[in-house]
Design an enzyme around this catalytic site. Structure first.
Site, PDB file in Angstrom:
ATOM      1  N   THR A 143       6.175   4.749  -1.692  1.00  0.00           N
ATOM      2  CA  THR A 143       7.033   5.629  -0.892  1.00  0.00           C
ATOM      3  C   THR A 143       8.491   5.448  -1.313  1.00  0.00           C
ATOM      4  OG1 THR A 143       5.448   5.152   0.882  1.00  0.00           O
ATOM      5  CG2 THR A 143       7.466   6.313   1.514  1.00  0.00           C
ATOM      6  N   TRP A 144       8.871   4.208  -1.518  1.00  0.00           N
ATOM      7  CA  TRP A 144      10.248   3.873  -1.922  1.00  0.00           C
ATOM      8  C   TRP A 144      10.539   4.433  -3.317  1.00  0.00           C
ATOM      9  CZ3 TRP A 144      12.144  -1.905  -2.615  1.00  0.00           C
ATOM     10  CH2 TRP A 144      13.535  -1.933  -2.595  1.00  0.00           C
ATOM     11  N   HIS A 188      -2.189   7.119  -8.070  1.00  0.00           N
ATOM     12  CA  HIS A 188      -2.617   5.710  -7.985  1.00  0.00           C
ATOM     13  C   HIS A 188      -3.671   5.416  -9.072  1.00  0.00           C
ATOM     14  CE1 HIS A 188      -0.552   4.666  -4.364  1.00  0.00           C
ATOM     15  NE2 HIS A 188      -1.364   5.230  -3.501  1.00  0.00           N
ATOM     16  N   SER A 222      -0.055  -6.187   3.190  1.00  0.00           N
ATOM     17  CA  SER A 222       0.368  -4.827   3.526  1.00  0.00           C
ATOM     18  C   SER A 222      -0.852  -3.900   3.595  1.00  0.00           C
ATOM     19  CB  SER A 222       1.363  -4.339   2.471  1.00  0.00           C
ATOM     20  OG  SER A 222       1.844  -3.069   2.800  1.00  0.00           O
ATOM     21  N   TYR A 249       8.606  -4.612  -7.050  1.00  0.00           N
ATOM     22  CA  TYR A 249       9.154  -4.438  -5.701  1.00  0.00           C
ATOM     23  C   TYR A 249      10.225  -5.498  -5.410  1.00  0.00           C
ATOM     24  CZ  TYR A 249       8.964  -3.790  -0.572  1.00  0.00           C
ATOM     25  OH  TYR A 249       9.276  -3.558   0.753  1.00  0.00           O
ATOM     26  N   LYS A 283       7.272  -3.465   7.509  1.00  0.00           N
ATOM     27  CA  LYS A 283       8.245  -4.557   7.596  1.00  0.00           C
ATOM     28  C   LYS A 283       9.163  -4.615   6.364  1.00  0.00           C
ATOM     29  CE  LYS A 283       7.557  -9.139   9.643  1.00  0.00           C
ATOM     30  NZ  LYS A 283       6.561 -10.228   9.774  1.00  0.00           N
TER      31      LYS A 283
HETATM   32  P1  A3P Z   1       4.945  -3.746   4.210  1.00  0.00           P
HETATM   33  O1  A3P Z   1       3.610  -3.387   4.729  1.00  0.00           O
HETATM   34  O2  A3P Z   1       4.960  -5.097   3.561  1.00  0.00           O
HETATM   35  O3  A3P Z   1       6.029  -3.593   5.215  1.00  0.00           O
HETATM   36  P2  A3P Z   1       3.430   2.104  -0.227  1.00  0.00           P
HETATM   37  O4  A3P Z   1       4.599   3.007  -0.098  1.00  0.00           O
HETATM   38  O5  A3P Z   1       3.037   1.834  -1.649  1.00  0.00           O
HETATM   39  O6  A3P Z   1       2.291   2.527   0.635  1.00  0.00           O
HETATM   40  O7  A3P Z   1       3.902   0.669   0.268  1.00  0.00           O
HETATM   41  C1  A3P Z   1       4.183   0.431   1.623  1.00  0.00           C
HETATM   42  C2  A3P Z   1       5.030  -0.812   1.700  1.00  0.00           C
HETATM   43  O8  A3P Z   1       6.360  -0.527   1.266  1.00  0.00           O
HETATM   44  C3  A3P Z   1       5.133  -1.317   3.129  1.00  0.00           C
HETATM   45  O9  A3P Z   1       5.309  -2.726   3.019  1.00  0.00           O
HETATM   46  C4  A3P Z   1       6.403  -0.608   3.608  1.00  0.00           C
HETATM   47  O10 A3P Z   1       6.994  -1.185   4.731  1.00  0.00           O
HETATM   48  C5  A3P Z   1       7.269  -0.715   2.365  1.00  0.00           C
HETATM   49  N1  A3P Z   1       8.301   0.328   2.273  1.00  0.00           N
HETATM   50  C6  A3P Z   1       8.205   1.629   2.641  1.00  0.00           C
HETATM   51  N2  A3P Z   1       9.358   2.267   2.410  1.00  0.00           N
HETATM   52  C7  A3P Z   1      10.215   1.363   1.878  1.00  0.00           C
HETATM   53  C8  A3P Z   1      11.578   1.422   1.438  1.00  0.00           C
HETATM   54  N3  A3P Z   1      12.276   2.547   1.522  1.00  0.00           N
HETATM   55  N4  A3P Z   1      12.123   0.296   0.956  1.00  0.00           N
HETATM   56  C9  A3P Z   1      11.421  -0.852   0.869  1.00  0.00           C
HETATM   57  N5  A3P Z   1      10.144  -0.974   1.269  1.00  0.00           N
HETATM   58  C10 A3P Z   1       9.532   0.116   1.768  1.00  0.00           C
END
Ligand code: A3P
Length: 305
Positions: free
Chosen positions: A52-53, A113, A143, A201, A268
């Site tokens: 997502t980031w 993915h 996660s 990350y 988180k």
């Molecule tokens: P946590 O569950 O450890 O909090 P994905 O996007 O690949 O599904 O990954 C989700 C993980 O990225 C989650 O980790 C989420 O909280 C974290 N995440 C989502 N948006 C983010 C952002 N903008 N910056 C940093 N981490 C982020």
């Protein structure tokens, strides 16, 4: 065939990785019909590693000249709506979609993915670029486990930590084994650094400005001196930050892919949260696995700051 993490679901080993029957069907459409353009950019990730980031960061960096930052579409759409998953979204809705139409901004930017080995040939043969992100397997696993528990039908029991951990160590999880996925992209990025930018990350958490500059350079749109002076790098980092994105209204409600609530992509966002969940025995097993799988690869992970 194995039982998936969500009770009542099955995972199948297909082309060396675990996926659902529906994904096999959409993957075949993706592999058959997708024609990469040299200008395409693919955000490839292992689930829960910062997809997502990275989608938000790549979108904002690549298209920054096409909108004012205070009108960034991220303020109105989720990162998964702006950078759509090929196999989990686009090809699930239509086996032969018109991607030029679907990708509103140009160059085309899409997500996946799927492991490197199973990507359509045209992605590998063309000059299109791939940005990949991974994360230390302990945080990634926690996660994923908590994400799965949240999605689990309330009537059914969520997978226990023990059960999920054992499956993870045996490589049985969505698009797993994790290590094969990561190493597939890692090895190609080492052989051809112009093709794949391999990000972690933890490095993004540590110094987002530096990583954003790498990303922009790799995408062929480096930040100019003037942009740096005007604070454009920091502006992008801020709008894509966890704190900002999770408060954007569209990310707090509804769903963008496969009925998964948008809010479940934000939890988180810490490095080292695994230490609040994994037992010493689990940590020992994971340490051994990491050592065995990454030996001689040159790939390392950070587990805390
Ligand atoms: P946590 O569950 O450890 O909090 P994905 O996007 O690949 O599904 O990954 C989700 C993980 O990225 C989650 O980790 C989420 O909280 C974290 N995440 C989502 N948006 C983010 C952002 N903008 N910056 C940093 N981490 C982020």
């Amino acid at each position: 065939k194995e039982e998936g993490w969500i009770s009542g679901t099955s995972l199948y080993l297909y082309q060396g990785f675990w996926c659902t029957p529906l994904e096999i069907k959409t993957l075949i459409s993706f592999q058959t019909h997708f024609q990469a353009l040299d200008s395409d950019v693919l955000v490839a990730t292992f689930p829960k590693c910062g997809t997502t980031w990275l989608k938000a960061l790549t979108f904002s960096t690549l298209y920054r000249h096409q909108f004012a930052m205070d009108e960034n579409p991220l303020l109105s759409f989720t990162p998964h709506q702006l950078v759509r998953f090929l196999e989990l979204d686009v090809y699930m809705n239509n086996p032969c979609p018109d991607l030029n139409n679907i990708c509103v901004y140009k160059p085309r930017l899409v997500g996946t993915h799927i492991p490197y080995a199973s990507l359509p040939a045209s992605i590998k043969d063309s000059n299109c670029k791939i940005v990949y992100i991974c994360r230390n397997p302990m945080d990634m696993f926690i996660s994923l486990w908590l994400f799965t528990c949240k999605l689990q039908d309330k009537i059914q029991a969520p997978p226990s930590l023990d059960e999920a951990f054992d499956k993870f160590c045996r490589g049985i999880h969505h698009v797993g084994p994790f290590f094969d996925h990561v190493l597939g992209y890692w090895k190609t990025s080492q052989e051809n650094p112009n093709k794949i930018l391999f990000l972690k990350y933890e490095d993004l958490k540590e110094d987002i400005s530096c990583q954003l500059k790498h990303l922009a350079m790799f995408l062929g749109v480096p930040f100019t001196e003037d942009e740096e002076k005007r604070g454009v790098v920091e502006e992008i980092a801020k709008i894509c930050s966890f704190e900002k994105l999770k408060e954007v209204e569209v990310n707090k409600q509804g769903s963008s892919i496969m009925g998964i609530p948008n809010e479940s992509f934000f939890r988180k966002a810490k490095v080292g949260d695994w230490s609040n969940h994994l037992t010493p025995v689990m940590v020992e097993r994971m340490d051994k696995l990491i050592q065995q799988k990454l030996e001689n690869s040159g790939l390392t992970f950070k587990f805390s700051y």
